[in-house]
Scaffold this motif. Structure first.
Motif, PDB file in Angstrom:
ATOM      1  N   ILE A 133     -56.114   4.040  23.776  1.00 11.09           N
ATOM      2  CA  ILE A 133     -54.959   4.636  23.112  1.00 11.09           C
ATOM      3  C   ILE A 133     -53.796   4.862  24.072  1.00 11.09           C
ATOM      4  CG2 ILE A 133     -55.941   6.967  23.400  1.00 11.09           C
ATOM      5  CD1 ILE A 133     -53.673   5.777  20.509  1.00 11.09           C
ATOM      6  N   TRP A 134     -54.087   5.207  25.335  1.00 10.77           N
ATOM      7  CA  TRP A 134     -52.978   5.494  26.247  1.00 10.77           C
ATOM      8  C   TRP A 134     -52.196   4.225  26.592  1.00 10.77           C
ATOM      9  CZ3 TRP A 134     -58.104   6.301  27.950  1.00 10.77           C
ATOM     10  CH2 TRP A 134     -58.575   5.451  28.960  1.00 10.77           C
ATOM     11  N   THR A 135     -52.869   3.072  26.654  1.00  8.59           N
ATOM     12  CA  THR A 135     -52.157   1.822  26.922  1.00  8.59           C
ATOM     13  C   THR A 135     -51.285   1.450  25.725  1.00  8.59           C
ATOM     14  OG1 THR A 135     -53.970   1.063  28.326  1.00  8.59           O
ATOM     15  CG2 THR A 135     -52.421  -0.600  27.556  1.00  8.59           C
ATOM     16  N   THR A 136     -51.840   1.543  24.528  1.00  7.39           N
ATOM     17  CA  THR A 136     -51.072   1.254  23.324  1.00  7.39           C
ATOM     18  C   THR A 136     -49.890   2.214  23.198  1.00  7.39           C
ATOM     19  OG1 THR A 136     -53.083   0.469  22.236  1.00  7.39           O
ATOM     20  CG2 THR A 136     -51.206   0.985  20.819  1.00  7.39           C
ATOM     21  N   ALA A 137     -50.123   3.487  23.523  1.00  9.35           N
ATOM     22  CA  ALA A 137     -49.047   4.480  23.451  1.00  9.35           C
ATOM     23  C   ALA A 137     -47.921   4.132  24.421  1.00  9.35           C
ATOM     24  CB  ALA A 137     -49.609   5.868  23.745  1.00  9.35           C
ATOM     25  N   GLU A 138     -48.260   3.854  25.659  1.00 14.98           N
ATOM     26  CA  GLU A 138     -47.229   3.539  26.651  1.00 14.98           C
ATOM     27  C   GLU A 138     -46.460   2.277  26.269  1.00 14.98           C
ATOM     28  OE1 GLU A 138     -46.089   5.166  29.160  1.00 14.98           O
ATOM     29  OE2 GLU A 138     -47.598   6.698  29.643  1.00 14.98           O
ATOM     30  N   LYS A 139     -47.156   1.304  25.656  1.00 15.97           N
ATOM     31  CA  LYS A 139     -46.474   0.099  25.193  1.00 15.97           C
ATOM     32  C   LYS A 139     -45.456   0.414  24.107  1.00 15.97           C
ATOM     33  CE  LYS A 139     -49.823  -3.572  26.185  1.00 15.97           C
ATOM     34  NZ  LYS A 139     -50.589  -4.700  25.606  1.00 15.97           N
ATOM     35  N   ASN A 140     -45.668   1.533  23.405  1.00 15.81           N
ATOM     36  CA  ASN A 140     -44.764   1.962  22.337  1.00 15.81           C
ATOM     37  C   ASN A 140     -43.840   3.084  22.794  1.00 15.81           C
ATOM     38  OD1 ASN A 140     -45.472   0.748  19.402  1.00 15.81           O
ATOM     39  ND2 ASN A 140     -47.318   0.790  20.673  1.00 15.81           N
ATOM     40  N   ASN A 141     -43.645   3.169  24.104  1.00 18.59           N
ATOM     41  CA  ASN A 141     -42.728   4.158  24.692  1.00 18.59           C
ATOM     42  C   ASN A 141     -43.139   5.600  24.424  1.00 18.59           C
ATOM     43  OD1 ASN A 141     -40.930   2.112  25.695  1.00 18.59           O
ATOM     44  ND2 ASN A 141     -40.153   1.873  23.606  1.00 18.59           N
ATOM     45  N   VAL A 142     -44.452   5.821  24.276  1.00 16.31           N
ATOM     46  CA  VAL A 142     -44.988   7.171  24.147  1.00 16.31           C
ATOM     47  C   VAL A 142     -45.496   7.591  25.530  1.00 16.31           C
ATOM     48  CG1 VAL A 142     -46.749   8.630  23.081  1.00 16.31           C
ATOM     49  CG2 VAL A 142     -45.591   6.870  21.728  1.00 16.31           C
ATOM     50  N   SER A 143     -44.782   8.442  26.184  1.00 19.59           N
ATOM     51  CA  SER A 143     -45.144   8.877  27.537  1.00 19.59           C
ATOM     52  C   SER A 143     -46.441   9.683  27.491  1.00 19.59           C
ATOM     53  CB  SER A 143     -44.024   9.720  28.140  1.00 19.59           C
ATOM     54  OG  SER A 143     -44.355  10.128  29.458  1.00 19.59           O
ATOM     55  N   THR A 144     -47.372   9.332  28.366  1.00 16.17           N
ATOM     56  CA  THR A 144     -48.735   9.862  28.296  1.00 16.17           C
ATOM     57  C   THR A 144     -49.151  10.485  29.620  1.00 16.17           C
ATOM     58  OG1 THR A 144     -49.318   8.136  26.701  1.00 16.17           O
ATOM     59  CG2 THR A 144     -51.138   9.252  27.813  1.00 16.17           C
TER      60      THR A 144
END
Length: 432
Positions: A133-144
């Protein structure tokens, strides 16, 4: 205009319209995370059995009243830590994400995965079979931001989270362990308040640590449960004080439960299998293992183990489909499962048996707690509690599987999930 020209124009217009709709859908999907202000904190409480919350009176009950809970969560096979950690963040079974157990051997890489702080646990090839989930989030500009959650240090698809505090072993002192979790929560809430991050993952190990040492039916575990329950009540209250309750969602999960193993009957498999001449490698022990025979020895070992009470042995192609296990390149030719009430002792043989132990003695304690047994055993079940503006209040879901959590995370964050094995319909019922 001729009929032929009219039809040609209509065809071009239809194609253009379809392409526009497709592109708009893609843009919407990619930009959902920017339009959706929801934030998410995922807390993994290792080894927290499905019924432990009844021993506490604050945080879990508050969250259940004001959010959602599952009656229980069924782990994936095997019901051990790394396989289920990976399922929580990918929504995939072991045969897809590749964490076949806490100990894995990759013959192509000639490399061992041996858990925790071992340097080899950070080798990229272990982590890149499914996107977390953290990789997918960062790809969508969701800072993790990630705290003590193993894997955050590994670049997956060339991406690491915005912040990563690498895993380290938990303290034996409950006050020290709990205060570390409190400190990380404070930092996480500070950064949520400042809009530095939209996703945070936090790992709490102490409950599992004490469960192994003493067993789930002891006052020691009850005290550990009360400790994390108090922390969760403080978290719930602090979110309201900081006025984050209209944007921050919190999901609390565990990876497996725990059984009390005092008095379990030992099976010394070295009495039935010639480790010196017939075994290439064994990974595991206690509640199960994978075994790689030397060439020409598979049937001999299978027949010897197949006669024993308290265990089941499967050839790779005969592993039950419901295990979602056998279709992975790193699966050994033989899988041994252990029935509840039994303990498989493995010999000490450096370079051949991992993790190994004293000769004829299981590397796992003869008393205390253990997991890894049949994932459908009641005491192996895990938890899911959640609250926040995206979630219903006082809602009890149907029982979940470990692979279901991932879709919940993606829906809260407004990002498109990667392909996964979860049941999205269960998740949709929890959302407002």
């Amino acid at each position: 205009m001729s009929l032929k020209l009219s039809l040609l124009c209509l065809c071009v217009f239809s194609t253009y319209t379809a392409l526009s709709l497709h592109l708009n859908h893609e843009n919407t999907s990619n930009n959902d995370s920017n339009k959706n202000p929801q934030k998410l904190l995922i807390i993994l409480v290792d080894g927290f059995r499905w019924d432990y919350a009844t021993r506490a009176s604050k945080g879990f009950s508050t969250i259940a009243r004001n959010g959602v809970k599952a009656p229980y969560v069924t782990p994936i096979y095997p019901a051990n830590s790394y396989p289920n950690w990976a399922s929580i963040v990918t929504g995939r079974y072991a045969e897809h994400h590749g964490f076949l157990d806490n100990y894995v051997y990759d013959s192509a890489e000639k490399d061992f995965f041996l858990m925790g702080t071992n340097a080899n646990s950070s080798h990229i090839h272990w982590w890149n079979q499914s996107l977390p989930i953290w990789t997918t989030a960062e790809k969508n500009n969701v800072s993790t931001a990630m705290y003590l959650w193993d894997g955050c240090q590994v670049p997956i698809d060339g991406i690491t989270p915005n912040y990563c505090l690498k895993y380290h072993s938990v303290s034996d002192n409950m006050e020290v362990a709990n205060n570390e979790t409190r400190a990380h929560i404070k930092t996480i809430l500070d950064n949520f308040s400042n809009n530095k991050h939209r996703l945070a993952l936090l790992y709490h190990e102490y409950v599992d640590h004490i469960g192994h040492s003493w067993g789930p039916e002891t006052i020691n575990v009850t005290n550990a449960v009360i400790g994390i329950d108090q922390i969760l009540q403080e978290l719930y209250d602090e979110i309201k004080v900081r006025k984050l309750d209209n944007e921050l969602n919190v999901v609390i999960v565990s990876d497996h439960g725990m059984v009390q193993v005092d008095g379990f009957k030992k099976i010394h498999i070295s009495q039935f299998v010639d480790f010196n001449n017939d075994v290439e490698m064994l990974l595991g022990g206690g509640s199960g293992a994978q075994l790689n025979p030397k060439p020409g020895k598979e049937d001999k070992i299978f027949n010897a183990l197949n006669k024993l009470e308290g265990i089941k042995v499967y050839k790779r192609d005969d592993i039950p489909d419901e295990f979602h296990f056998k279709h992975n390149k790193n699966v050994f030719p033989l899988l041994v499962t252990v029935d509840l009430g039994y303990d498989m002792a493995v010999p000490s043989s450096p370079g051949k048996v991992y993790p190994g132990g004293e000769s004829g003695i299981s590397p796992y304690p003869p008393t205390g707690g253990r997991h890894g047994y049949d994932r459908h055993v009641t005491d192996i079940r895990a938890i899911m509690y959640a609250f926040g503006p995206a979630l219903k209040a006082n809602f009890v879901s149907e029982p979940l599987d470990m692979v279901d959590h991932y879709n919940l995370f993606c829906h809260i964050l407004g990002i498109v999930p990667s392909p996964n094995d979860g049941n999205e319909s269960k998740i949709m019922k929890m959302l407002k």
